[in-house]
Write an enzyme that holds these catalytic residues in place. Structure first.
Site, PDB file in Angstrom:
ATOM      1  N   VAL A 225     -10.788  17.743   9.682  1.00 28.71           N
ATOM      2  CA  VAL A 225     -11.706  16.677  10.060  1.00 28.71           C
ATOM      3  C   VAL A 225     -11.170  15.828  11.228  1.00 28.71           C
ATOM      4  O   VAL A 225     -11.943  15.419  12.103  1.00 28.71           O
ATOM      5  CB  VAL A 225     -12.062  15.798   8.824  1.00 28.71           C
TER       6      VAL A 225
ATOM      7  N   GLY B  26       7.001  -7.193  -0.943  1.00 32.72           N
ATOM      8  CA  GLY B  26       8.164  -6.476  -0.425  1.00 32.72           C
ATOM      9  C   GLY B  26       9.253  -6.426  -1.473  1.00 32.72           C
ATOM     10  O   GLY B  26       9.210  -7.176  -2.459  1.00 32.72           O
TER      11      GLY B  26
ATOM     12  N   LYS C 230      -7.924   7.798   7.055  1.00 35.14           N
ATOM     13  CA  LYS C 230      -8.669   9.052   6.838  1.00 35.14           C
ATOM     14  C   LYS C 230     -10.119   8.801   6.400  1.00 35.14           C
ATOM     15  O   LYS C 230     -11.041   9.428   6.919  1.00 35.14           O
ATOM     16  CB  LYS C 230      -7.934   9.862   5.767  1.00 35.14           C
TER      17      LYS C 230
ATOM     18  N   CYS D 195       2.634 -12.009  -3.411  1.00 38.00           N
ATOM     19  CA  CYS D 195       3.888 -11.689  -4.112  1.00 38.00           C
ATOM     20  C   CYS D 195       5.098 -12.154  -3.300  1.00 38.00           C
ATOM     21  O   CYS D 195       5.287 -13.345  -3.099  1.00 38.00           O
ATOM     22  CB  CYS D 195       3.913 -10.197  -4.435  1.00 38.00           C
ATOM     23  N   TYR D 196       5.892 -11.214  -2.739  1.00 38.39           N
ATOM     24  CA  TYR D 196       7.035 -11.658  -1.934  1.00 38.39           C
ATOM     25  C   TYR D 196       6.562 -12.535  -0.775  1.00 38.39           C
ATOM     26  O   TYR D 196       7.226 -13.507  -0.393  1.00 38.39           O
ATOM     27  CB  TYR D 196       7.804 -10.437  -1.402  1.00 38.39           C
TER      28      TYR D 196
ATOM     29  N   GLU E  50      -4.639  -6.023  -3.883  1.00 41.28           N
ATOM     30  CA  GLU E  50      -4.976  -4.797  -3.147  1.00 41.28           C
ATOM     31  C   GLU E  50      -4.984  -3.548  -4.020  1.00 41.28           C
ATOM     32  O   GLU E  50      -5.519  -2.517  -3.614  1.00 41.28           O
ATOM     33  CB  GLU E  50      -3.997  -4.624  -1.965  1.00 41.28           C
TER      34      GLU E  50
ATOM     35  N   HIS F 288      -1.086  -8.791  -7.150  1.00 41.89           N
ATOM     36  CA  HIS F 288      -1.490  -7.886  -6.057  1.00 41.89           C
ATOM     37  C   HIS F 288      -2.998  -7.620  -6.101  1.00 41.89           C
ATOM     38  O   HIS F 288      -3.453  -6.811  -6.900  1.00 41.89           O
ATOM     39  CB  HIS F 288      -0.729  -6.561  -6.168  1.00 41.89           C
TER      40      HIS F 288
END
Ligand code: XMP
Length: 556
Positions: A269, A98, A412, A125-126, A214, A212
C-alpha cells in the site's frame, strides 16, 4: 468540506464542525492578515500540537490519537529549541511519559520554551512529573509501582479536559514516582485510590495527568485527548485525507516542475499510495518500476500487475529478475546475508531499468512517519539492529536522485485513508504487509526453487482460509513459514519424512509489537488438514504462539 479523520473513521462528528472550522478560519485569517481566497488545504500545516518525547513506548500512540482528532502533530525530542518548532505554529504541547525518574542524574526535562510560550500544556505521567519538578512542586517515589487499571475521580466537566465524561472513569496507570505537592498556582483536579494527586491544573491551561489517555485501556482517553486538542488548544479540524491530498499534490507539483520521476512499486500500500499521489501531481512525468524478484507468493506478480493496470493508470515497467535473485541467493543461509543480497540485486535491477529511461530527477519512496521517528531516535540512542529491513526503493547510492517522500508524516492507517481518498482499490489499500525480501525470509535455510514452491502452495491455503473466514482484515499478517525441520509421518500405510510448515498470524498496531492471533481451532484444523493433504512434501503443521517481543513477526 470533508470531515473524515485521516486515521479514525469512527471519531465523534458534531453538527457544529463546519461552523467551528469556518469560525476558526476567520480567526486564523484575521490573525495572519490573509485573504479569503486561501484554501482550506493551505491550512493543513497551519497549526500543530507538539509532543515532547521523553522516551515513552506510547509517544507514537499519543501522536496517532491526536491525528485521529484531525489535528497535525509532530514528535520532537526534549532538546529541540523553539526556533526548530515555531514554524509549525504550535497550539499546544504534550509532554509524554518516559522511563526516567525526575531525580535520575540525566533525567530529561522540558525545554524552557514550553513554559515561556504560554501555550496549553498537557503533561502525561512522567511528563506531569517533569512539570511539577520544574515548576516548584514535589515528586516522591512510591513504595509500590502503580501499574494497571485504576478508577479516576475528578471534579466533573468544569474541567474542560473531562468535558462530557462521568465524574469517575477507568484509567490506565504505569508509574513509580507520584506527586506529593502541586507547584505554586496549581491545584489537584483528580485522584485515584493510590494517587491522591492524579491530575493537576493551574487554571491557565497547564494540566498534568498521572494516567495514560493514549492507550486503549483508558476507554475515555480519546475524549480526553480530543478535549485537550479542541476545547483547550482550540485547534481546527484540518488534518483530513482530502486536505492532505490537495496539499501533497500541490507540494509535489511545486517541487518537481517538469522533472522526471521514478518509483519502485512493491505491490504494497505505501508505494502504491506514494506513486498515486505523485501521478496525481505530475501525470506522465512519473514512471513506476515493478521488479519481480521471484520471491513473491503464488500468482502474486500477475495479480499486482493487473491491479496496477486496472486502478493505477501509470507508466509501468515490469522487470522479471527471478533468475538473477535466485542465483544470487544460492548457498546463502544467514538471514541478514539474505537481506543484503536481495537489497543489492534490487538496486542492480532498478538501476538498469532506470537507466533505460534516460535522465531521471526524482525517486519516490513510501517512507512513513514511524521510520522517520525511528531514524531520528537512532541519532540519539545506540539501538541494537534486530533486522536490516530491505524496502523496495532503497536508494542506489550513486544515482544522484532527489528523494520525494510524500508519506513521511503519515502513519499506516493514514496512508490507507489517503489511498481510499485517491480512489485506489480496497484490495490494494487493505493488503496485509509483505516484507521486501518476500518468501526468502519465510524459507528457513537456503532458498531453493523447490522449497519456494512448497511454501507457495502452503501459503496459498493459509490465505484462502483466512480470507474465506473473514479474518483477513482482522489480523495484521497471516502466512506460512517453511521450517528447515523434517519429521516422520504416516500417509496411508507409508512412512513419510517431510517438511514442517508453521502458520503465523498476528494482531498488531504498526508492527512494533504484536500478539499471536487467536485463530479459531476449527479454522486451524482445516488449514492443517488441507496443507498436509494438498501440499506435496509436507506432513506436519504447527501454529506459532509467540508474541513480539520476544519473537519478531517474520521468522528471519
Ligand atoms: P518483524 O519481523 O521485524 O517485522 O517483526 C515487522 C514488520 O516488518 C515487515 N518486515 C519487512 N518489511 N522489508 C520490509 O519491507 C523487510 O526487510 C522486512 N522484514 C520484516 C514484517 O512483515 C512485519 O510487517
Amino acid at each position: 468540506m470533508t470531515k473524515k479523520s485521516l486515521s479514525n473513521r469512527s471519531r465523534r462528528v458534531s453538527a457544529s464542525d463546519d461552523l467551528e472550522v469556518s469560525a476558526y478560519l476567520e480567526i486564523a485569517k484575521e490573525k495572519s492578515g490573509q485573504h479569503s481566497s486561501t484554501s482550506t488545504s493551505d491550512h493543513i500545516h497551519h497549526e500543530a500540537i507538539i509532543i515532547i518525547d521523553f522516551g515513552s513506548q506510547y509517544s507514537k500512540l499519543i501522536a496517532r490519537r491526536i491525528r485521529e482528532t484531525n489535528v497535525y502533530c509532530e514528535i520532537v525530542s526534549p532538546d529541540q529549541n523553539w526556533e526548530s518548532v515555531s514554524h509549525l505554529n504550535p497550539r499546544g504541547v504534550i509532554l509524554s511519559g518516559g522511563p526516567a525518574s525526575v531525580y535520575d542524574q540525566d533525567a530529561p526535562m522540558a525545554p524552557t520554551w514550553v513554559y515561556d510560550q504560554r501555550l496549553p500544556v498537557l503533561g502525561i505521567c512522567y511528563g506531569m512529573q517533569v512539570m511539577v519538578h520544574q515548576l516548584g512542586g514535589k515528586v516522591i517515589p512510591t513504595t509500590k509501582r502503580e501499574y494497571g487499571h485504576a478508577v479516576l475521580h475528578h471534579g466533573g466537566s468544569s474541567q474542560l479536559l473531562f468535558a462530557d465524561l462521568p465524574s469517575s472513569i477507568p484509567v490506565w496507570m504505569s508509574h513509580g514516582d507520584r506527586i506529593s505537592d502541586s507547584p505554586p498556582g496549581f491545584y489537584p483536579i483528580a485522584h485515584t485510590e493510590n494517587s491522591p494527586i492524579a491530575a493537576i491544573a493551574d487554571g491557565n491551561n497547564m494540566i498534568g495527568i498521572q494516567f495514560h489517555p493514549e492507550v486503549v485501556h483508558t476507554p475515555d482517553g480519546k475524549t480526553i485527548i480530543d478535549n485537550f486538542v479542541h476545547e483547550i488548544c482550540a485547534c481546527g479540524r484540518f488534518w483530513t485525507p482530502a486536505n492532505f491530498v490537495s496539499d501533497a499534490v500541490k507540494d509535489i507539483k511545486d517541487k518537481v516542475e517538469d522533472g522526471k520521476v521514478i518509483c519502485a512499486l512493491s505491490g504494497g500500500v505505501d508505494s502504491a499510495v506514494a506513486a498515486s499521489l505523485v501521478h496525481e501531481a505530475v501525470g506522465d512525468q512519473l514512471t513506476c518500476i515493478f521488479v519481480n524478484n521471484g520471491l513473491m507468493r503464488k500468482e502474486e506478480p500477475e495479480r499486482i500487475l493487473k491491479t496496477f493496470e486496472d486502478h493505477l493508470k501509470v507508466n509501468l515497467v515490469y522487470a522479471d529478475a527471478t533468475d538473477q535473485f535466485l542465483s544470487a541467493l544460492k548457498g546463502v543461509i544467514d538471514p541478514e546475508e539474505k537481506r543484503k543480497v536481495i537489497g543489492q540485486e534490487f538496486i542492480r535491477v532498478f538501476e538498469r531499468e532506470a537507466e533505460a529511461l534516460g535522465k531521471v530527477d526524482y525517486l519516490t519512496q513510501g517512507t512513513l512517519y514511524p521510520d522517520v521517528i525511528e531514524s531520528k531516535t537512532d541519532d540519539n540512542k545506540i539501538s541494537a539492529t534486530i533486522k536490516t529491513h530491505h524496502n523496495v526503493g532503497g536508494i542506489p547510492k550513486d544515482m544522484k536522485l532527489t528523494l520525494l517522500e510524500p508519506l513521511r508524516h503519515l502513519f499506516k492507517d493514514e496512508v490507507r485513508e489517503v489511498g481510499l481518498e485517491l480512489g485506489l482499490a480496497e484490495e490494494m489499500v487493505y493488503r496485509q504487509p509483505f516484507p521486501g525480501p518476500g518468501l526468502a525470509i519465510r524459507v528457513m535455510g537456503e532458498v531453493l526453487p523447490e522449497k519456494l514452491e512448497v511454501l507457495r502452495e502452503a501459503d496459498w491455503i493459509v490465505m484462502d482460509e483466512i480470507k474465506n473466514n473473514n479474518l483477513y482484515n482482522q489480523v495484521w499478517q497471516s502466512f506460512a513459514v517453511l521450517t528447515d525441520t523434517r519429521t516422520v509421518g504416516v500417509t496411508g500405510d507409508h512412512r513419510t519424512y517431510g517438511y514442517v510448515i508453521a502458520i503465523r498470524a498476528v494482531t498488531s498496531e504498526e508492527a512494533m509489537t504484536a500478539d499471536w492471533a487467536r485463530i479459531p481451532y476449527e479454522i486451524l484444523a482445516r488449514i492443517s488438514n488441507r496443507i498436509a493433504n494438498e501440499v506435496l512434501g509436507v506432513n506436519r503443521v504447527v501454529f506459532d504462539i509467540t508474541s513480539k517481543p520476544p519473537g519478531t513477526i517474520e521468522w528471519e
